[in-house]
Design a protein around this motif. Structure first.
Motif, short mmCIF file in Angstrom:
data_model
loop_
_atom_site.label_atom_id
_atom_site.label_comp_id
_atom_site.label_asym_id
_atom_site.label_seq_id
_atom_site.Cartn_x
_atom_site.Cartn_y
_atom_site.Cartn_z
N ARG A 232 54.86 37.81 30.25
CA ARG A 232 54.03 36.61 30.39
C ARG A 232 52.69 37.03 30.98
NH1 ARG A 232 53.63 35.63 35.57
NH2 ARG A 232 55.19 36.52 36.94
N ARG B 243 48.07 36.83 36.65
CA ARG B 243 46.74 36.41 37.08
C ARG B 243 45.80 37.59 37.22
NH1 ARG B 243 46.18 31.08 39.66
NH2 ARG B 243 44.23 32.07 40.27
N ARG B 244 46.35 38.79 37.15
CA ARG B 244 45.51 39.97 37.31
C ARG B 244 44.72 40.27 36.04
NH1 ARG B 244 47.18 42.33 42.05
NH2 ARG B 244 49.10 41.33 42.73
N PRO C 220 31.97 40.89 35.86
CA PRO C 220 30.68 41.17 36.53
C PRO C 220 30.68 42.50 37.26
CG PRO C 220 31.77 39.25 37.51
CD PRO C 220 32.64 39.71 36.40
N ARG C 221 31.81 42.87 37.88
CA ARG C 221 31.87 44.11 38.65
C ARG C 221 31.49 45.31 37.79
NH1 ARG C 221 35.06 45.74 43.53
NH2 ARG C 221 35.53 43.55 43.78
N ILE D 271 27.78 45.23 36.42
CA ILE D 271 26.81 45.72 37.40
C ILE D 271 26.82 47.24 37.47
CG2 ILE D 271 26.29 45.81 39.88
CD1 ILE D 271 25.69 43.13 39.27
N ARG D 272 28.03 47.81 37.53
CA ARG D 272 28.17 49.27 37.61
C ARG D 272 27.46 49.93 36.43
NH1 ARG D 272 28.72 51.84 41.58
NH2 ARG D 272 30.15 51.13 43.17
N LEU E 81 23.65 49.59 36.54
CA LEU E 81 23.07 50.54 37.47
C LEU E 81 22.93 51.92 36.82
CD1 LEU E 81 24.57 50.19 41.03
CD2 LEU E 81 22.16 50.27 40.37
N ARG E 82 24.01 52.30 36.15
CA ARG E 82 24.02 53.64 35.56
C ARG E 82 22.98 53.78 34.46
NH1 ARG E 82 29.50 53.96 35.36
NH2 ARG E 82 29.48 53.40 33.17
N ASP F 150 19.47 49.25 32.97
CA ASP F 150 19.22 47.84 32.66
C ASP F 150 20.51 47.16 32.22
OD1 ASP F 150 18.24 47.53 29.22
OD2 ASP F 150 19.52 49.06 30.18
N VAL F 151 20.48 45.85 32.21
CA VAL F 151 21.68 45.11 31.87
C VAL F 151 21.83 45.08 30.36
CG1 VAL F 151 22.95 42.98 32.26
CG2 VAL F 151 21.23 43.72 33.91
N ARG G 264 52.97 40.61 32.78
CA ARG G 264 54.05 41.08 33.64
C ARG G 264 55.36 40.72 32.97
NH1 ARG G 264 54.27 39.66 39.74
NH2 ARG G 264 55.13 41.73 39.86
N ARG H 188 62.13 45.29 39.16
CA ARG H 188 61.40 44.32 39.95
C ARG H 188 61.46 42.92 39.36
NH1 ARG H 188 56.50 46.94 43.09
NH2 ARG H 188 55.33 47.00 41.16
N SER I 24 63.86 30.04 44.26
CA SER I 24 63.25 29.31 43.18
C SER I 24 63.37 30.10 41.89
CB SER I 24 61.80 29.05 43.53
OG SER I 24 61.07 28.80 42.36
#
Lengths: 288, 356
Positions: free
Chosen positions: B145, B148-149, B160-161, B164-165, B168-169, B172-173, B184, B218, B273
């Motif tokens: 299923r 949320r990751r 966005p993370r 941006i990286r 920077l490299r 320009d964007v 999972r 698990r 539950s």
């Protein structure tokens, strides 16, 4: 503030309208003295979250709350970068013709672009009370991560460096026990199982929290609540529900609990349709 | 050794014998707690121990007994109840008609094929062992299923993370990076009926449970049901099926009793539950308790769970009708009623869990 014994804590908590028994007071006392998180388990509505709030008021420290849910991850619990502002900054730099990458990098990974989430906030704020609410809702990956943070209260941010708490926050972890929490985490903590209050204590809580409530009404509601907890319901009422229920009755101007009023306000105490139906059907409210 | 240390260590040992996980680290915590409390005050010593040595509500009554016994002047003779093995529990059950065939040759392909479809209750010891060997090798996949990751992906929402990286490299964007939710495995909650009427199937079912736990450690939770609900997932985590089953047999207190599935499900639902999980109940539905209660609990379970599968050994026979009171009460709340009498039936169940 010098708290020299569990008894002193009972008194201090009472001043903030939280009536604790010897066990809970000893648990809080040891958590403060030993600098360990307090792991509170028990049915919903026995006052786990309320304790953290009261503790914050008592210690005159801000309450920082981390509400757990499935899929909660480090970015939501620790810190995040404000990407929109970082992008704007990059665009502005581009327009100004700055192309020095290492300088740009230094600029956009500055503290002012960092958004502190509850765990980082708790480490940075001294003193503070950190409430990790309903840990049983988070998944096991998060538990392992939390264990690490709670072990040394040090958070390392690769772009910025390490943030360390000089005085660790007071930590309260709550669980409704819908899932077994890993033993390693519990071992870090003091473990306390919180029961529904005794009849006398519940009456005292109602009178303490709702000044308009008469002793008769408090006793009647507490007795009815005790009976509902015996009645094999999907969700027996906790203290939070008895308080809501009494408040509803007071709003209606009730001086005593009669079956008609009880039935009309039952929704404040019971949150499942089947429970309301079975209580009304069995005439559980009509005697006493 | 310091007297206090000796007393506390002795107390922790008593607790461990009674089944409370009061290990070394916890014992140290109790000593540290006593630094801040009055060791002459019985109440404070009680709480120092309870807050540091216990970890579940189940520990509390044992703790109270041990505390009363240990600090009441005499040491409690609290040993674990004697262990019994699965084989002994099942020894009373009817043997297959073939007699003992201890020198069974390795299964040929066709013989294995025949075995796969035979009712495990009617096998000889040797044949059953063969089936259990095949069960031990069974690896089941699990339906997945969305979690949320996130993970990086070609399509999906903006990341966005990494944007941006990248920006920077490259200075320009230039390119927007994207991410999407990971998946999972869906949790399976399995209830294995170990009451008397299920005795011929109990061991095989537990071995199937072992295979499930080994496949998805698990995302599998197992409980035995009968007259009480017992969590046995931890016991089933042992790599070796024999060891795991031995541990399970020690943990289950109510072998071959009656079935009170309604009450046990109620206990399960009030404590744990099954939200979003696949709930699997392996039972013949010979309910001794109130069928109405079972019906109501099954309704609750069905509202929580993603899917409810009932495994009934008797479903493997064509003339089977779900007529027992328990089965009839449960039926409206079940998504699938499947067979559970042979290796082939278990393999099919495994497939179903992979594609639920």
């Amino acid at each position: 503030m010098d708290i020299e014994s569990p008894d002193k804590l009972i008194e201090l908590l009472d001043r903030h309208a939280y009536l604790a028994d010897e066990g809970l007071a000893t648990a809080v006392f040891l958590a403060l003295k030993m600098g360990r998180p307090l792991f509170l388990e028990g049915e919903a509505g026995v006052g786990k979250t309320e304790l953290a709030k009261t503790l914050a008021a008592l210690l005159d420290a801000p309450l920082i709350r981390l509400q757990c849910y499935e899929g909660l991850d480090a970015a939501q619990a620790l810190y995040d970068w404000d990407f929109a502002r970082q992008l704007l900054h990059l665009k502005a730099a581009e327009a100004a013709g700055i192309t020095d990458v290492s300088r740009l990098e230094g600029e956009i990974y500055d503290r002012r672009f960092l958004i502190a989430r509850p765990l980082l906030k708790a480490v940075e704020t001294q003193p503070s009370v950190l409430l990790v609410d309903e840990i049983d809702r988070a998944d096991d990956e998060f538990e392992a991560f939390l264990l690490e943070v709670l072990s040394d209260f040090t958070i390392s941010i690769p772009e910025l460096g390490t943030v360390r708490a000089t005085t660790p926050p007071v930590v309260v972890v709550t669980s409704n026990r819908t899932r077994e929490v890993h033993d390693a985490l519990k071992r870090r903590c003091l473990y306390h199982w919180l029961e529904h209050p005794s009849f006398d204590r519940e009456v005292a809580i109602l009178l303490r929290r709702l000044p308009d409530c008469t002793e008769t009404l408090a006793a009647q509601v507490a007795r009815a609540a005790a009976r509902l907890r015996q009645a094999d319901l999907v969700k027996p009422p906790g203290v939070a529900e008895t308080l809501d229920w009494t408040e509803a009755l007071l709003t209606l101007g009730a001086k005593e609990l009669d079956p008609g009023l009880a039935a009309a306000t039952l929704g404040a105490a019971l949150k499942y349709r089947e429970d309301v139906a079975s209580v009304l059907g069995n005439g559980l409210l009509s005697h006493g | 050794m310091d007297e206090l240390v000796a007393t506390v260590t002795g107390f922790a040992r008593t607790l461990r014998a009674a089944g409370v996980g009061a290990d070394h680290e916890r014992t140290g915590n109790m000593l540290r707690a006593l630094d801040h409390l009055d060791v002459a005050d019985r109440g404070e010593v009680y709480w120092a121990g309870r807050l540091t040595l216990c970890a579940t509500p189940d520990d509390l009554p044992r703790y109270d007994r041990c505390f009363a016994a240990y600090f009441g002047g005499r040491k409690a003779a609290l040993a674990r109840t004697g262990t019994t093995s699965v084989t002994r529990h099942l020894a009373a059950e009817p043997e297959g008609e073939g007699g003992d065939d201890a020198t069974a040759a390795p299964a040929t392909a066709s013989r294995a094929e025949v075995l796969r479809h035979r009712d495990v209750a009617r096998l000889t010891e040797a044949e059953r062992a063969e089936v259990h060997r095949m069960l031990a090798m069974l690896r089941t996949a699990r339906a997945r299923r969305l979690s949320r990751r996130f993970e990086g992906a070609r399509r999906g929402v903006l990341d966005p993370r990494r944007t941006i990286r990248d920006a920077l490299r490259k200075g320009d964007v230039a390119r927007l990076r994207r991410k999407r939710h990971t998946t999972r495995p869906r949790t399976v909650v399995l209830f294995v009926d170990v009451s008397g009427s299920m005795a011929p199937y109990a061991e095989t079912l537990l071995r199937f449970a072992h295979a499930l736990v080994r496949s998805e450690p698990r995302a599998t939770r197992v409980y035995s049901v009968g007259t009480r609900l017992t969590p046995i997932t931890a016991e089933l985590r042992h790599r070796d099926p024999g060891t795991a089953l031995n541990e399970v047999s020690k943990a289950i207190p109510d072998w071959s009793g009656g079935t009170r599935l309604g009450e046990e499900l109620r206990e399960y639902l009030s404590r744990y539950s099954a939200r979003g999980a696949i709930a699997v109940i392996a039972s013949d539905g010979w309910e001794r308790g109130d069928p109405a209660l079972l019906g109501a609990q099954m309704a609750r379970l069905a509202r929580q769970a993603y899917r409810v599968i009932w495994v009934n050994p008797h479903k493997g026979y064509e003339d089977y009708q779900p007529l027992t009171g328990g089965m009839r009460a449960a039926l409206p709340h079940i998504d699938d009623l499947v067979a559970g009498h042979s290796l082939a039936a278990f393999e099919q169940l495994g497939e179903r869990l992979a594609h639920a």
